[in-house]
Enzyme design. Structure first.
Site, short mmCIF file in Angstrom:
data_model
loop_
_atom_site.label_atom_id
_atom_site.label_comp_id
_atom_site.label_asym_id
_atom_site.label_seq_id
_atom_site.Cartn_x
_atom_site.Cartn_y
_atom_site.Cartn_z
N HIS A 403 0.84 -1.19 0.00
CA HIS A 403 0.00 0.00 0.00
C HIS A 403 0.88 1.25 0.00
CE1 HIS A 403 -3.03 2.87 1.49
NE2 HIS A 403 -3.92 2.01 1.02
N PRO A 404 0.49 2.32 -0.70
CA PRO A 404 1.32 3.53 -0.73
C PRO A 404 1.66 4.06 0.67
CG PRO A 404 -0.41 3.71 -2.36
CD PRO A 404 -0.70 2.46 -1.58
N HIS A 405 0.70 4.01 1.59
CA HIS A 405 0.94 4.54 2.93
C HIS A 405 1.95 3.70 3.70
CE1 HIS A 405 -0.06 7.20 6.21
NE2 HIS A 405 -0.36 6.19 7.02
N HIS A 406 2.08 2.42 3.30
CA HIS A 406 3.01 1.52 3.99
C HIS A 406 4.39 1.49 3.34
CE1 HIS A 406 -0.84 -0.90 5.20
NE2 HIS A 406 -0.71 0.23 5.88
N SER A 407 4.49 2.05 2.14
CA SER A 407 5.74 1.90 1.39
C SER A 407 6.93 2.52 2.10
CB SER A 407 5.58 2.50 -0.02
OG SER A 407 5.36 3.90 0.06
#
Length: 604
Positions: A403-407
């Site tokens: 996920h982008p927020h987790h990258s």
């Protein structure tokens, strides 16, 4: 002395040669011998029309119709009279009636096209010419007229195609559509088959052909053709629905009818039509109570609708039906993860990976759960595999499992992080593109809002969440003389004081969780006349970035370390923003990073 047949042939030759006086004299002799002969009556009608004796022409056409009410040529001749008199609607009605009586009447199509052009219905004229070419593609004069008409409409490529290429695909498709609507099914089939000979993989033509087969009672052929349409275009709601109806008609409701409903539901879910999707999943399960895939997919829909318990029950039932269903285990894990039950999530992700070792989504989500609980066992190896998965997905242009927020939690390069965000942004665009919504027209001044800027805050965290802990007083800090504040909640009321505070501080508080369709929710925002729309989620839990991808407001901002974007045609509005609040004040209060940046919702 000439026989009746000989005299008729002479009159026709004279008519063709333009000797209308001699043709009329001989026709009158014929008429006196056989006053009911429709061939003679038609020729007399044509002679009088050429001599501009319109009343006499109409008289003989009417006599011919009395003798044979199905005589298409007589109606066409009457149409010519009406057209010459300037009565275009009457002319068009008579030409169309003639074509209903005789669908291969080429002169009727040509006359109809001319009348439609005179009436200003250029698209109708195009269809008429196309229909004529279906019956005789070698008519140069018709091809030339159609080409000229298309050029006049600015459709230059089509004009070139129709004048140079006798195998004009759109001509056959359009003709098939016209004939289908007219319920002339055998000719519609011929037109669609001709189109498919030119473009064998045209899904829409297969779908339309299947509809005709269904209407003809050829159910097996319709089913096969619907399947072919779906094979060519998997996201084809009409084909799924029609296939379901065909299967029901045949009595084959298990298991294919259930699968058709489930597939249609999946498409509706992608379109954001969650209630409709839910209805079709339930119908699939009613037909096939052990349909594990339908249960799992219905769980995904319920999860998107924030019905956590309903989703949990669906995933659990899918696993009961099929304990080896890896996707259902992974979906169940995601519910546990979102609910904060990390140990249960880890267990379910591991079960999914045992059942399907090559399962990128389950692996990356498991890695995230392990970091949440600070399990650093085999961390380096885990990160190495995660980076490898992302690299492979990006190379193959697939949606990354990270996920982008987790990258930012993982040792990924900045280019990878940007690419991950772009892929997820494109997913939002794909979801809204299926809605086929035209661009919104935005306000360019403050007249409708009586001089106030309308600011909209969009968040799933108006409740017991750090976002509300930090900003619950922000709506009330706006100058009411210059600002009108709207808060759009993406989650239901959690009953906390944080929610109550935000509701009290805002001028307007709208619960968009009650409007699951992104298109309708964006319509609501646009109807409110918002000037500045602020996305307070980004890629965090509960976000509905599709709303912003639809661009319901002229200026859209992502709160906190994110993106500012504006339409190129709202510079005047931007100047009003600065005039109303002051650049530094607004940027300070909203915590906005004021910079241009690559963004999945950019308008440049």
């Amino acid at each position: 002395m000439l026989s009746f047949q000989g005299l008729a042939e002479l009159a026709h030759r004279e008519y063709q040669a333009g000797d209308f006086e001699a043709a009329e004299r001989h026709c009158m002799q014929l008429w006196r011998q056989e006053p009911d002969n429709t061939g003679v009556l038609l020729l007399l009608s044509s002679i009088h029309f050429q001599c501009r004796r319109l009343d006499r022409s109409a008289h003989f056409s009417t006599l011919a119709i009395k003798q044979n009410p199905l005589l298409a040529e007589a109606y066409s001749n009457l149409g010519n009279v009406y057209k010459e008199r300037g009565q275009l609607q009457e002319a068009i009605e008579h030409y169309r009636h003639a074509l209903r009586l005789k669908p291969d009447f080429i002169d009727g199509y040509i006359n109809l096209a001319a009348a439609l052009v005179a009436a200003g219905d250029m698209e109708g004229a195009v269809q008429a010419y196309v229909s004529a070419l279906q019956y005789n593609p070698d008519l140069y004069c018709v091809r030339s007229d159609l080409g000229n008409l298309l050029k006049a409409l600015g459709r230059l490529e089509e004009a070139k195609a129709v004048t140079l290429d006798p195998n004009f695909l759109d001509a056959y498709i359009n003709l098939g559509n016209v004939l289908k609507e007219a319920r002339i099914f055998d000719r519609a089939v011929a037109a669609y088959l001709r189109a498919l000979s030119l473009s064998p993989n045209h899904a829409v033509v297969h779908g339309n052909l299947a509809c005709v087969y269904y209407e003809q009672g050829l159910i097996d052929l319709a089913i096969d053709t619907y399947r072919r349409a779906i094979e060519l275009q998997p996201h084809f709601p009409d084909a799924y629905c029609n296939l379901a109806n065909a299967l029901k008609e045949k009595g084959s409701v298990f298991p294919e009818f259930a699968a058709a409903h489930s597939n249609l539901a999946s498409v509706l879910q992608q379109q954001g039509k969650l209630q409709e999707a839910l209805m079709h999943y339930k119908e699939a399960i009613r037909i096939s109570p052990t349909f594990a895939d339908a249960y799992s997919n219905m769980g995904n829909t319920l999860k998107e609708m924030q019905d956590v318990q309903g989703a949990l029950q669906c995933y659990t039932r899918a696993i009961q039906i099929n304990p080896a269903f890896a996707d259902a285990h992974s979906n169940l894990a995601s519910i546990h993860k979102d609910s904060g039950n990390i140990p249960e999530a880890i267990a379910s992700y591991r079960t999914a990976l045992k059942l399907k070792p090559d399962f990128p989504d389950a692996y990356c989500n498991l890695a995230h759960c392990l970091q949440i609980v600070c399990d650093w066992t085999d961390y380096d190896e885990r990160m190495k595999k995660l980076v490898s998965i992302v690299a492979d997905q990006l190379e193959k242009n697939r949606l990354p499992s990270v996920h982008p927020h987790h990258s930012m939690l993982y040792p990924l390069s900045h280019s990878f992080r940007k690419a991950i965000a772009e892929r997820h942004g494109n997913l939002c665009l794909d979801k809204i593109n299926v809605l086929h919504k035209p661009p919104y027209e935005h306000p360019k001044d403050l007249k409708a809002s009586e001089g106030r800027l309308r600011v909209g805050y969009v968040s799933s965290d108006f409740g017991n969440h750090p976002t509300s802990h930090l900003m619950q007083s922000i709506p009330g800090m706006h100058n009411p003389d210059k600002f009108e504040v709207f808060c759009y909640a993406l989650s239901p009321d959690d009953g906390t004081n944080f929610r109550v505070k935000v509701m009290a501080e805002a001028n307007h508080f709208i619960d968009l969780s009650q409007i699951p369709c992104n298109g309708k929710a964006a319509d609501r925002i646009h109807q409110d006349g918002i000037h500045i729309l602020i996305n307070m989620n980004g890629y965090t839990k509960g976000a509905r970035n599709e709303l912003f991808a639809l661009r319901p407001a002229p200026i859209q901002v992502k709160e906190l370390n994110s993106v500012w974007r504006a339409l190129s045609d709202v510079r005047a509005l931007l100047s009003m923003v600065i005039e109303q609040a002051g650049f530094s004040l607004l940027s300070f209060k909203l915590g906005v990073l004021w910079k241009w940046h690559a963004d999945p919702y950019r308008t440049e």
